[in-house]
Design a protein around this motif. Structure first.
Motif, PDB file in Angstrom:
ATOM      1  N   GLU A 248      34.039 -42.276  29.062  1.00  0.00           N
ATOM      2  CA  GLU A 248      33.843 -41.386  27.915  1.00  0.00           C
ATOM      3  C   GLU A 248      32.634 -41.860  27.109  1.00  0.00           C
ATOM      4  O   GLU A 248      32.410 -43.055  26.989  1.00  0.00           O
ATOM      5  N   ARG A 249      31.878 -40.926  26.561  1.00  0.00           N
ATOM      6  CA  ARG A 249      30.743 -41.279  25.709  1.00  0.00           C
ATOM      7  C   ARG A 249      30.692 -40.339  24.509  1.00  0.00           C
ATOM      8  O   ARG A 249      30.959 -39.152  24.643  1.00  0.00           O
TER       9      ARG A 249
ATOM     10  N   ILE B 253      28.247 -38.478  21.832  1.00  0.00           N
ATOM     11  CA  ILE B 253      26.847 -38.089  21.644  1.00  0.00           C
ATOM     12  C   ILE B 253      26.728 -37.346  20.312  1.00  0.00           C
ATOM     13  O   ILE B 253      27.350 -36.296  20.125  1.00  0.00           O
TER      14      ILE B 253
ATOM     15  N   LEU C 187      21.418 -41.814  28.694  1.00  0.00           N
ATOM     16  CA  LEU C 187      22.820 -41.919  29.083  1.00  0.00           C
ATOM     17  C   LEU C 187      22.859 -42.418  30.518  1.00  0.00           C
ATOM     18  O   LEU C 187      22.418 -41.728  31.438  1.00  0.00           O
TER      19      LEU C 187
ATOM     20  N   TYR D 155      32.188 -37.978  33.523  1.00  0.00           N
ATOM     21  CA  TYR D 155      32.123 -38.459  32.138  1.00  0.00           C
ATOM     22  C   TYR D 155      32.676 -37.403  31.192  1.00  0.00           C
ATOM     23  O   TYR D 155      32.370 -36.213  31.333  1.00  0.00           O
TER      24      TYR D 155
ATOM     25  N   LEU E 150      32.026 -36.216  27.729  1.00  0.00           N
ATOM     26  CA  LEU E 150      31.048 -36.342  26.652  1.00  0.00           C
ATOM     27  C   LEU E 150      31.636 -35.700  25.401  1.00  0.00           C
ATOM     28  O   LEU E 150      32.062 -34.539  25.430  1.00  0.00           O
ATOM     29  N   ARG E 151      31.676 -36.467  24.341  1.00  0.00           N
ATOM     30  CA  ARG E 151      32.190 -35.979  23.058  1.00  0.00           C
ATOM     31  C   ARG E 151      30.978 -35.716  22.188  1.00  0.00           C
ATOM     32  O   ARG E 151      30.407 -36.657  21.636  1.00  0.00           O
ATOM     33  N   ILE E 152      30.579 -34.441  22.077  1.00  0.00           N
ATOM     34  CA  ILE E 152      29.296 -34.111  21.455  1.00  0.00           C
ATOM     35  C   ILE E 152      29.532 -33.525  20.057  1.00  0.00           C
ATOM     36  O   ILE E 152      30.348 -32.627  19.875  1.00  0.00           O
TER      37      ILE E 152
ATOM     38  N   ASN F 253      33.731 -31.094  23.536  1.00  0.00           N
ATOM     39  CA  ASN F 253      33.953 -32.071  24.605  1.00  0.00           C
ATOM     40  C   ASN F 253      33.730 -31.406  25.953  1.00  0.00           C
ATOM     41  O   ASN F 253      34.280 -30.332  26.211  1.00  0.00           O
TER      42      ASN F 253
END
Ligand code: C2O
Length: 562
Positions: free
Chosen positions: A160-161, A163, A215, A223, A225-227, A272
């Motif tokens: 998980e990342r 952004i 990234l 992944y 991605l929590r944007i 997400n």
């Protein structure tokens, strides 16, 4: 749930972007600020200490539920995990954060403990300063994992990342809005868009390169991605060259998964997505570019960029596979994204759309001009809801409400447009603005339908409207004027997307429904900071209910005084 403790020191720190260095306001010296990690139903306690010379408040886009237990733990100094076994959470907004709405600001040298419980919420939210334009740099993510042992309703990602998209000004954003207020003109746009704090390559600085934000991904991994769009004044398109993304959640509410190559995220919103590193190993451009569907706004070509970089096999100087961001006025791209969003509406996560309506409201939102003898053109830009340009009080509305202080606000906010309006700029009522600190009162648990109509007093422009204290369902949208007879027939009451910030389309309308089950005073505003400053904001009072645990708790002892 557990109780999680954080300490936020608000401090000034020098950062260098676009070749020049300047002091910015930060939490703990970080830009973006620290991420808060928690699980659903955890209680989060954040001690905010103000070390700068400005007043500060912080808003948590969580629903600001509040626990009696955690409260008594704080006062008795016994900080231990809080267990909620079947006890209904009491709710209060003393920790919600908007300055002069739920609290007076934390003054220089002072501190305040925010306390909120993440009841029934999981996903990505964020926190930000909620006073003046301070959130330009004072913001960060809130990552809420599902309860232990509860899986995501989508394939488990490998990693998980977070952004965070934002804006950078070469000068002080505070000075920019103050200058604009003095002149009556619109403030300057930012000098760059940032991705996790990195400015893109459009700077004139020779040493700046494309790979500010990078990234790193491993081939074949997926992944999450929590944007977050933390920008002050810009809706943003988000793309990753060569890759498609599967949207699984917005504003901490699960969605039916759908796949797209472009996201639209307005300020205030979170999205997400799942992204699988399934392309040839290499470097791929990431872009965050503005969406503005207003003829008022000049062309803005600034695009925040970075790369997705496959690890190992690829050198950091490998050629970058590029992608073209949508043009600034790509309304079809924006609305096709918005129209694709649906609540997951599964057995475990049902969409509890209110099916009956107690209060049916229509709010016009738009920009206008007021006379201003001292201003550059003899007039100033203002913004309003139902012709009311909201005037901030000098004491907090929630306190005035709780302690019955008269003279701070009136509860006569118009539920319908007080004058004839039109979605074009020609409505006769569009140009008249009255000032006032007017609130709309709702009984506890009322079911509310609220239609936002863009009226384009100066010209049409889209507005990302954010409601504090509640999630709502976005049940419909359309172009032109909302029609009481025909528009509701197209409402989606089955699986509309649930969220807390929604764009009102330029020259059109959007309809939402929510249940007013959270007593207190709740801010509603355009999440373009410039429009909020100009007055595009109001607040709801939700009265206490008659049942047990349906009343606002007393304020915490350290609530700042004005
Ligand atoms: Cu994210 Cu009232 O704000």
């Amino acid at each position: 749930g557990m109780t999680r403790h954080y300490k936020f020191n608000v401090v000034e720190k020098n950062f260098t972007r676009l070749c020049s260095s300047k002091p910015i306001l930060t939490v703990n010296g970080q830009f973006p600020g620290p991420t808060i990690y928690a699980r659903e139903d955890d209680t989060v306690i954040v001690k905010v200490v103000n070390h700068v010379k400005y007043n500060v408040t912080i808003h948590w886009s969580a629903l600001s539920n509040f626990s009696h237990q955690a409260m008594s733990d704080i006062s008795s100094n016994r900080l231990r995990p809080f267990c909620r076994h079947g006890v209904r959470q009491l709710m209060t907004g003393w920790s919600d954060g908007p300055a002069y709405i739920t609290q007076c600001p934390i003054q220089p040298g002072q501190n305040y403990v925010y306390n909120f419980t993440l009841t029934g919420q999981r996903g990505t939210l964020w926190w930000h300063a909620h006073i003046s334009w301070m959130r330009a740099t004072v913001h960060g993510a809130i990552v809420i994992l599902p309860k232990r042992g509860v899986p995501y309703p989508f394939p488990k990602p490998d990693e998980e990342r977070v952004i965070i998209l934002a804006e950078w000004w070469k000068s002080d954003p505070e000075a920019i809005i103050n200058e604009a207020l003095k002149s009556g003109l619109a403030p300057n746009v930012s000098d760059a868009h940032t991705i996790n704090g990195h400015a893109g390559p459009l700077s004139s600085c020779p040493s700046s390169s494309l790979d500010g934000f990078s990234l790193r991904v491993d081939k074949a991994k997926t992944y999450l991605l929590r944007i977050i769009n933390a920008a002050l004044n810009e809706d943003l398109f988000f793309k990753v060259a060569g890759h498609r993304m599967t949207v699984v959640e917005v504003d901490a509410c699960y969605t039916k998964p759908f796949t797209t190559d472009t996201l639209l995220i307005t300020p205030g919103q979170t999205t997400n997505v799942l992204l699988t590193a399934d392309r040839a190993a290499g470097r791929y451009l990431v872009s965050a570019s503005p969406f503005m569907d207003s003829p008022l706004v000049s062309v803005d070509n600034r695009t925040g960029t970075g790369t997705v970089q496959y690890t190992n096999s690829v050198s950091t100087s490998a050629a970058i596979t590029t992608t073209k961001p949508p043009p600034q006025n790509a309304t079809p791209v924006a609305s096709s994204f918005t129209d694709s969003l649906r609540s997951l509406n599964s057995k475990l996560y049902p969409a509890k759309v209110p099916l009956t309506v107690d209060h049916s409201l229509l709010f016009t939102v738009g920009l206008g001009v007021n006379p201003c003898p001292g201003c550059v053109n003899g007039s100033r830009v203002v913004a309003d809801i139902n012709n009311v340009s909201f005037v901030m009080p000098t004491t907090a509305l929630l306190q005035a409400h709780y302690f019955n202080v008269s003279g701070v606000f009136t509860d006569d906010f118009p539920g319908q447009p007080p004058m004839p309006f039109n979605y074009t700029s020609s409505g006769p009522g569009n140009v008249q603005t009255m000032n006032g600190t007017r609130l709309y009162r709702l009984p506890f648990n009322a079911s509310v339908q609220l239609v936002f109509q863009d009226t384009g007093i100066i010209g049409p422009e889209s507005h990302p409207i954010h409601l504090h204290g509640f999630n709502f369902f976005a049940i419909g949208k359309g172009t032109g004027n909302f029609d009481h007879k025909t528009s509701p027939s197209k409402f989606n009451l089955i699986d509309p997307v649930e969220r807390n910030t929604i764009p009102v389309p330029s020259g059109g309308w959007t309809a939402i429904r929510f249940r007013a089950d959270n007593p207190g005073v709740w801010f509603l505003h355009c999440h373009f900071e410039v429009h909020t400053t100009w007055g595009l904001k109001m607040a709801f009072i939700v009265d206490n209910g008659k049942g047990p645990n349906q009343s606002i708790l007393p304020p915490p002892k350290d609530l700042p005084a004005c």
